[in-house]
Design a protein around this motif. Structure first.
Motif, PDB file in Angstrom:
ATOM      1  N   THR A 114       1.084  31.343   0.529  1.00 42.31           N
ATOM      2  CA  THR A 114       2.358  30.695   0.257  1.00 42.31           C
ATOM      3  C   THR A 114       2.175  29.213  -0.049  1.00 42.31           C
ATOM      4  OG1 THR A 114       3.511  32.226   1.708  1.00 42.31           O
ATOM      5  CG2 THR A 114       4.645  30.179   1.203  1.00 42.31           C
ATOM      6  N   LEU A 115       2.743  28.778  -1.174  1.00 43.46           N
ATOM      7  CA  LEU A 115       2.921  27.349  -1.441  1.00 43.46           C
ATOM      8  C   LEU A 115       4.308  27.040  -0.902  1.00 43.46           C
ATOM      9  CD1 LEU A 115       1.574  27.028  -5.104  1.00 43.46           C
ATOM     10  CD2 LEU A 115       0.332  26.831  -2.948  1.00 43.46           C
ATOM     11  N   ALA A 116       4.362  26.333   0.203  1.00 43.93           N
ATOM     12  CA  ALA A 116       5.599  26.182   0.954  1.00 43.93           C
ATOM     13  C   ALA A 116       6.528  25.133   0.377  1.00 43.93           C
ATOM     14  CB  ALA A 116       5.284  25.857   2.408  1.00 43.93           C
ATOM     15  N   ASN A 117       7.804  25.394   0.549  1.00 41.01           N
ATOM     16  CA  ASN A 117       8.849  24.432   0.243  1.00 41.01           C
ATOM     17  C   ASN A 117       8.948  23.522   1.460  1.00 41.01           C
ATOM     18  OD1 ASN A 117      11.231  23.036   0.212  1.00 41.01           O
ATOM     19  ND2 ASN A 117      12.450  24.688  -0.600  1.00 41.01           N
ATOM     20  N   SER A 118       8.000  22.601   1.542  1.00 40.54           N
ATOM     21  CA  SER A 118       8.002  21.629   2.631  1.00 40.54           C
ATOM     22  C   SER A 118       8.144  20.251   2.007  1.00 40.54           C
ATOM     23  CB  SER A 118       6.712  21.724   3.443  1.00 40.54           C
ATOM     24  OG  SER A 118       5.610  21.531   2.594  1.00 40.54           O
ATOM     25  N   SER A 119       8.477  19.293   2.807  1.00 47.90           N
ATOM     26  CA  SER A 119       8.660  17.959   2.232  1.00 47.90           C
ATOM     27  C   SER A 119       7.306  17.321   1.967  1.00 47.90           C
ATOM     28  CB  SER A 119       9.481  17.089   3.180  1.00 47.90           C
ATOM     29  OG  SER A 119       8.840  17.003   4.425  1.00 47.90           O
ATOM     30  N   GLY A 120       7.158  16.768   0.792  1.00 47.70           N
ATOM     31  CA  GLY A 120       5.952  16.016   0.476  1.00 47.70           C
ATOM     32  C   GLY A 120       4.912  16.788  -0.308  1.00 47.70           C
ATOM     33  N   ASP A 121       3.825  16.087  -0.593  1.00 44.33           N
ATOM     34  CA  ASP A 121       2.727  16.629  -1.377  1.00 44.33           C
ATOM     35  C   ASP A 121       1.904  17.608  -0.544  1.00 44.33           C
ATOM     36  OD1 ASP A 121       3.636  14.733  -3.168  1.00 44.33           O
ATOM     37  OD2 ASP A 121       1.991  13.344  -2.808  1.00 44.33           O
ATOM     38  N   ALA A 122       1.096  18.419  -1.248  1.00 45.78           N
ATOM     39  CA  ALA A 122       0.168  19.340  -0.583  1.00 45.78           C
ATOM     40  C   ALA A 122      -1.111  19.366  -1.414  1.00 45.78           C
ATOM     41  CB  ALA A 122       0.776  20.731  -0.484  1.00 45.78           C
ATOM     42  N   ASP A 123      -2.244  19.531  -0.759  1.00 48.45           N
ATOM     43  CA  ASP A 123      -3.509  19.667  -1.472  1.00 48.45           C
ATOM     44  C   ASP A 123      -3.794  21.145  -1.684  1.00 48.45           C
ATOM     45  OD1 ASP A 123      -3.936  16.955  -1.675  1.00 48.45           O
ATOM     46  OD2 ASP A 123      -5.235  16.839   0.081  1.00 48.45           O
ATOM     47  N   LEU A 124      -3.746  21.580  -2.939  1.00 47.17           N
ATOM     48  CA  LEU A 124      -4.073  22.971  -3.249  1.00 47.17           C
ATOM     49  C   LEU A 124      -5.531  23.235  -2.931  1.00 47.17           C
ATOM     50  CD1 LEU A 124      -2.285  23.375  -6.701  1.00 47.17           C
ATOM     51  CD2 LEU A 124      -1.487  24.156  -4.466  1.00 47.17           C
TER      52      LEU A 124
END
Length: 158
Positions: free
Chosen positions: A12-22
């Motif tokens: 899951t690529l989450a709908n969270s606040s902010g950036d994420a490192d794939l």
């Protein structure tokens, strides 16, 4: 040419606040790593949505991100030795550096254009990191809702 390794993630690529490192790549000592290509695809999203993706080198004091999964790089040639690099995928807390991060590639992915892949045409153009540095493929924008995605990265270790 060095050895080529594939690193994969499905989740899951989450709908969270902010950036994420794939993807986060940390080379082993005396084994620089080049990013040769990557692919992102998704299977759950039906709405058009554009997400910004960057490739960044984080020089100097590199601090790993958090919340992701460690992935074992798999040799594309079964005769090759195990990779020395450390790879994490889908970190919700992004990696940091005490220096200035350098953006080496900046693009956008429409999630309905799936799969989306990018390749460096020649080894000389491929982003490279050495010991003490880190390389991340960062999701710079937040998905409107959770997305089930597959991510594959191909790295070359010298």
């Amino acid at each position: 040419m060095g050895r080529i390794y594939a690193c994969t993630y499905n989740g899951t690529l989450a709908n969270s606040s902010g950036d994420a490192d794939l993807i986060e790549i940390v080379p082993a000592s005396n084994k620089p790593v080049k990013l040769r290509g990557f692919m992102v695809s998704q299977s759950t999203e039906t709405d058009q949505e554009g997400l910004r993706i960057t490739v960044k080198r984080l020089p100097a004091t590199f601090t790993s991100g958090t919340g992701g999964s460690s992935v074992t790089p798999i040799p594309c040639d079964s005769a090759d030795a195990a990779a020395g690099a450390t790879v994490e995928m889908n970190n919700s807390g992004v990696a940091t550096t005490n220096s200035t991060a350098v953006t080496l590639w900046d693009g956008n992915w429409n999630v309905n254009n799936s799969p989306f892949d990018f390749w460096w045409p020649d080894s000389n153009y491929a982003p490279k990191v050495k010991n003490g540095e880190g390389l991340v493929i960062r999701l710079e924008s937040t998905p409107a809702d959770d997305i089930t995605a597959s991510v594959t990265v191909w790295i070359e270790e010298e």
